[in-house]
Design a protein around this motif. Sequence first.
Motif, PDB file in Angstrom:
ATOM      1  N   LYS A 117       8.448  13.957   0.950  1.00 29.89           N
ATOM      2  CA  LYS A 117       8.945  12.898   1.833  1.00 29.89           C
ATOM      3  C   LYS A 117       8.604  11.501   1.328  1.00 29.89           C
ATOM      4  O   LYS A 117       9.440  10.592   1.378  1.00 29.89           O
ATOM      5  CB  LYS A 117       8.376  13.098   3.242  1.00 29.89           C
ATOM      6  N   TYR A 118       7.363  11.315   0.826  1.00 27.65           N
ATOM      7  CA  TYR A 118       6.889   9.968   0.515  1.00 27.65           C
ATOM      8  C   TYR A 118       6.776   9.687  -0.989  1.00 27.65           C
ATOM      9  O   TYR A 118       6.578   8.546  -1.388  1.00 27.65           O
ATOM     10  CB  TYR A 118       5.519   9.726   1.160  1.00 27.65           C
ATOM     11  N   GLY A 119       6.841  10.707  -1.813  1.00 32.60           N
ATOM     12  CA  GLY A 119       6.673  10.492  -3.246  1.00 32.60           C
ATOM     13  C   GLY A 119       5.300  10.910  -3.724  1.00 32.60           C
ATOM     14  O   GLY A 119       4.501  11.486  -2.969  1.00 32.60           O
ATOM     15  N   PRO A 120       4.985  10.628  -4.987  1.00 36.05           N
ATOM     16  CA  PRO A 120       3.757  11.157  -5.601  1.00 36.05           C
ATOM     17  C   PRO A 120       2.467  10.471  -5.172  1.00 36.05           C
ATOM     18  O   PRO A 120       1.403  10.951  -5.482  1.00 36.05           O
ATOM     19  CB  PRO A 120       3.999  10.953  -7.100  1.00 36.05           C
ATOM     20  N   VAL A 121       2.572   9.326  -4.441  1.00 37.73           N
ATOM     21  CA  VAL A 121       1.373   8.621  -3.979  1.00 37.73           C
ATOM     22  C   VAL A 121       1.524   8.346  -2.487  1.00 37.73           C
ATOM     23  O   VAL A 121       2.508   7.717  -2.069  1.00 37.73           O
ATOM     24  CB  VAL A 121       1.163   7.287  -4.726  1.00 37.73           C
ATOM     25  N   PHE A 122       0.577   8.814  -1.697  1.00 38.31           N
ATOM     26  CA  PHE A 122       0.635   8.575  -0.257  1.00 38.31           C
ATOM     27  C   PHE A 122      -0.777   8.685   0.323  1.00 38.31           C
ATOM     28  O   PHE A 122      -1.686   9.250  -0.302  1.00 38.31           O
ATOM     29  CB  PHE A 122       1.565   9.573   0.440  1.00 38.31           C
ATOM     30  N   THR A 123      -0.962   8.120   1.504  1.00 38.97           N
ATOM     31  CA  THR A 123      -2.271   8.083   2.154  1.00 38.97           C
ATOM     32  C   THR A 123      -2.232   8.904   3.445  1.00 38.97           C
ATOM     33  O   THR A 123      -1.243   8.863   4.183  1.00 38.97           O
ATOM     34  CB  THR A 123      -2.678   6.637   2.483  1.00 38.97           C
ATOM     35  N   VAL A 124      -3.308   9.645   3.701  1.00 39.33           N
ATOM     36  CA  VAL A 124      -3.450  10.407   4.943  1.00 39.33           C
ATOM     37  C   VAL A 124      -4.765   9.985   5.605  1.00 39.33           C
ATOM     38  O   VAL A 124      -5.801   9.922   4.935  1.00 39.33           O
ATOM     39  CB  VAL A 124      -3.470  11.927   4.674  1.00 39.33           C
ATOM     40  N   PHE A 156      -3.286  18.529   9.104  1.00 38.47           N
ATOM     41  CA  PHE A 156      -3.728  18.634   7.715  1.00 38.47           C
ATOM     42  C   PHE A 156      -4.691  19.804   7.530  1.00 38.47           C
ATOM     43  O   PHE A 156      -4.620  20.545   6.544  1.00 38.47           O
ATOM     44  CB  PHE A 156      -4.394  17.322   7.305  1.00 38.47           C
ATOM     45  N   GLY A 157      -5.615  19.977   8.483  1.00 39.34           N
ATOM     46  CA  GLY A 157      -6.630  21.016   8.348  1.00 39.34           C
ATOM     47  C   GLY A 157      -6.083  22.424   8.428  1.00 39.34           C
ATOM     48  O   GLY A 157      -6.649  23.352   7.855  1.00 39.34           O
ATOM     49  N   LYS A 158      -4.974  22.613   9.142  1.00 42.61           N
ATOM     50  CA  LYS A 158      -4.413  23.958   9.294  1.00 42.61           C
ATOM     51  C   LYS A 158      -3.824  24.469   7.973  1.00 42.61           C
ATOM     52  O   LYS A 158      -4.071  25.604   7.570  1.00 42.61           O
ATOM     53  CB  LYS A 158      -3.326  23.945  10.374  1.00 42.61           C
ATOM     54  N   THR A 159      -3.023  23.636   7.337  1.00 39.30           N
ATOM     55  CA  THR A 159      -2.349  24.052   6.097  1.00 39.30           C
ATOM     56  C   THR A 159      -2.344  22.885   5.116  1.00 39.30           C
ATOM     57  O   THR A 159      -1.314  22.248   4.888  1.00 39.30           O
ATOM     58  CB  THR A 159      -0.900  24.484   6.397  1.00 39.30           C
ATOM     59  N   ARG A 171       0.844  -1.195   0.000  1.00 42.82           N
ATOM     60  CA  ARG A 171       0.000   0.000   0.000  1.00 42.82           C
ATOM     61  C   ARG A 171       0.878   1.243   0.000  1.00 42.82           C
ATOM     62  O   ARG A 171       2.055   1.179   0.378  1.00 42.82           O
ATOM     63  CB  ARG A 171      -0.908   0.005   1.225  1.00 42.82           C
ATOM     64  N   PRO A 172       0.310   2.382  -0.386  1.00 43.41           N
ATOM     65  CA  PRO A 172       1.091   3.620  -0.346  1.00 43.41           C
ATOM     66  C   PRO A 172       1.506   3.949   1.085  1.00 43.41           C
ATOM     67  O   PRO A 172       0.853   3.529   2.042  1.00 43.41           O
ATOM     68  CB  PRO A 172       0.111   4.674  -0.893  1.00 43.41           C
ATOM     69  N   PRO A 173       2.582   4.722   1.272  1.00 41.37           N
ATOM     70  CA  PRO A 173       2.960   5.180   2.611  1.00 41.37           C
ATOM     71  C   PRO A 173       1.777   5.885   3.273  1.00 41.37           C
ATOM     72  O   PRO A 173       1.048   6.630   2.609  1.00 41.37           O
ATOM     73  CB  PRO A 173       4.113   6.152   2.340  1.00 41.37           C
ATOM     74  N   CYS A 174       1.608   5.660   4.572  1.00 42.94           N
ATOM     75  CA  CYS A 174       0.413   6.170   5.270  1.00 42.94           C
ATOM     76  C   CYS A 174       0.809   7.090   6.419  1.00 42.94           C
ATOM     77  O   CYS A 174       1.648   6.736   7.257  1.00 42.94           O
ATOM     78  CB  CYS A 174      -0.423   5.002   5.790  1.00 42.94           C
ATOM     79  N   ILE A 175       0.198   8.272   6.461  1.00 40.79           N
ATOM     80  CA  ILE A 175       0.393   9.229   7.551  1.00 40.79           C
ATOM     81  C   ILE A 175      -0.814   9.088   8.480  1.00 40.79           C
ATOM     82  O   ILE A 175      -1.928   9.506   8.142  1.00 40.79           O
ATOM     83  CB  ILE A 175       0.502  10.666   7.006  1.00 40.79           C
ATOM     84  N   LYS A 221      -7.617  27.315   1.429  1.00 43.14           N
ATOM     85  CA  LYS A 221      -8.574  26.443   2.104  1.00 43.14           C
ATOM     86  C   LYS A 221      -8.692  25.138   1.328  1.00 43.14           C
ATOM     87  O   LYS A 221      -8.152  24.977   0.253  1.00 43.14           O
ATOM     88  CB  LYS A 221      -9.933  27.117   2.213  1.00 43.14           C
ATOM     89  N   TYR A 222      -9.426  24.188   1.894  1.00 45.66           N
ATOM     90  CA  TYR A 222      -9.480  22.851   1.308  1.00 45.66           C
ATOM     91  C   TYR A 222     -10.876  22.275   1.444  1.00 45.66           C
ATOM     92  O   TYR A 222     -11.581  22.524   2.419  1.00 45.66           O
ATOM     93  CB  TYR A 222      -8.490  21.948   2.047  1.00 45.66           C
TER      94      TYR A 222
END
Length: 484
Positions: free
Chosen positions: A59-66, A45-48, A28-32, A452-453
């Motif tokens: 840090k993790y490359g073009p594919v990662f999970t949060v 994540f919500g702040k910025t 699986r992709p790297p997970c934060i 914003k997001y």
Amino acid sequence: MEFISPTVIIILGCVAVLFFLQWKNLRRPPCIRGWIPWIGAGFEFGKTPLEFIEKARIKYGPVFTVIVMGTRMTFVTEEEGINVFLKSKEINFELAVQNPVYHTASIAKNIFLKLHEKLYITVKGKMGIFNLYKFTGQLTEELQEQLQNLGTHGTTDLNKFMRHLLYPVTVNILFKKGLFPTDERKIREFHQHFQAYDEGFEYGSQLPECLLRNWSKSKKWLLALFEKNIPDIKTHKSAKENYPTVMQAVLDLLEMEANEQKSPNYGLLLLWASLSNTVPVAFWTFAFVLSHPNIHRTIMEGISSVFGTAGKDKIKVSEDDLKKLPLIKWCILETIRLRAPGVIARKVLKPVKILDYTVPSGDLLMLSPFWLHRNPKYFPEPDLFKPERWKEANLEKHAFLDCFMAFGSGKYQCPGRWLALLEIQICIILIFYYYDCSLLDPLPKQYPHVMKYTTWSYSSGRQEESEIIQRALPVRWSGTYIWP
């Protein structure tokens, strides 16, 4: 003969399963994950968000999970995952947005899934490219009516300037003429509640209403506004036109589907999708044009060549007039490219392969137009405002530049994109025709940490803006035009 006890077999089996699951998870992709269960990396994540995405990408490359608020979001920030996002049959738009729809407009998931495609087709048909001619005259008339309130000169915040112009125009055209209030107190009340609802939309799309008291109050106020006015909207007939408004077409469909009780909720959804996108795009377009003297001068010369010198008579804007002023549309699209949403989302139905990773079912697959639009492979000198790059797009055949994702992609692209572009084009023409405008402050730079997001937009890609930046950008206007 020696025998292995059942207990040992069970233990060995459990160890084998754990090793298998660990090996599987390595794919699986790297997970934060963050430090707090369920919330995950939500606070950071919500702040910025865009700054967070950029750091994670480095840090993790073009594919990662949060993990955010119990949801796994797998980000695709560059071209490697574009084909999967755009073409895979294993990812779904409707399932990605059903929860935010429920939270922000109180539309039950089963009703949304049942009606979404039919409503999308209805709205797209009403605002599609072949029906734009029906709106050109209305938009011109409504905008000129609002411009009468400006007087001959003044100074104000550019964001406020755009809101006061486009809120009433959009509401009166999409819902019914006269729905937007004319009393000053009621106008302020509308602005107050819509801005509160809009600014809190991201949080409202994911958190319980009980935690968002002010946002919930404004949501209920807007729903009550539609509840009160739905009967008048249904029966309204234009004095000049004999075709229904967009909201009337939606109401007709809801009546056929026996879901009239949800009419105010879909009214709120349509209101937010239209106002929250059009106003910031108009804001940034004007800011960019006024900050580039050569572009501003070329646009002013083009408007004068088509419409002459401003006088006492109101002008009419036609489709032929718009075709003679292509630079204006190029400026709008270049603005949208630079101020695209942070991400757009789809839900993974079955595991999909991206690079060496397998994204599991249930994840939200997130594509980042913000970073995609800054890839020099697709957009040379990506950080520069270069409207001339849109000369290469086949806009006559309603096609954008490759990898332009601000309106979403695939089956459910923003159904109102052509009407929004038309409204902003006419707005620019009329303001520059009647007034000399100038910014009193330099154009602020956009940084990821002030953006914003949102994980979802009914229009498949909301145009985000920073309220802090916009309040710091006053504009002065003056003109010799005397309204009849």
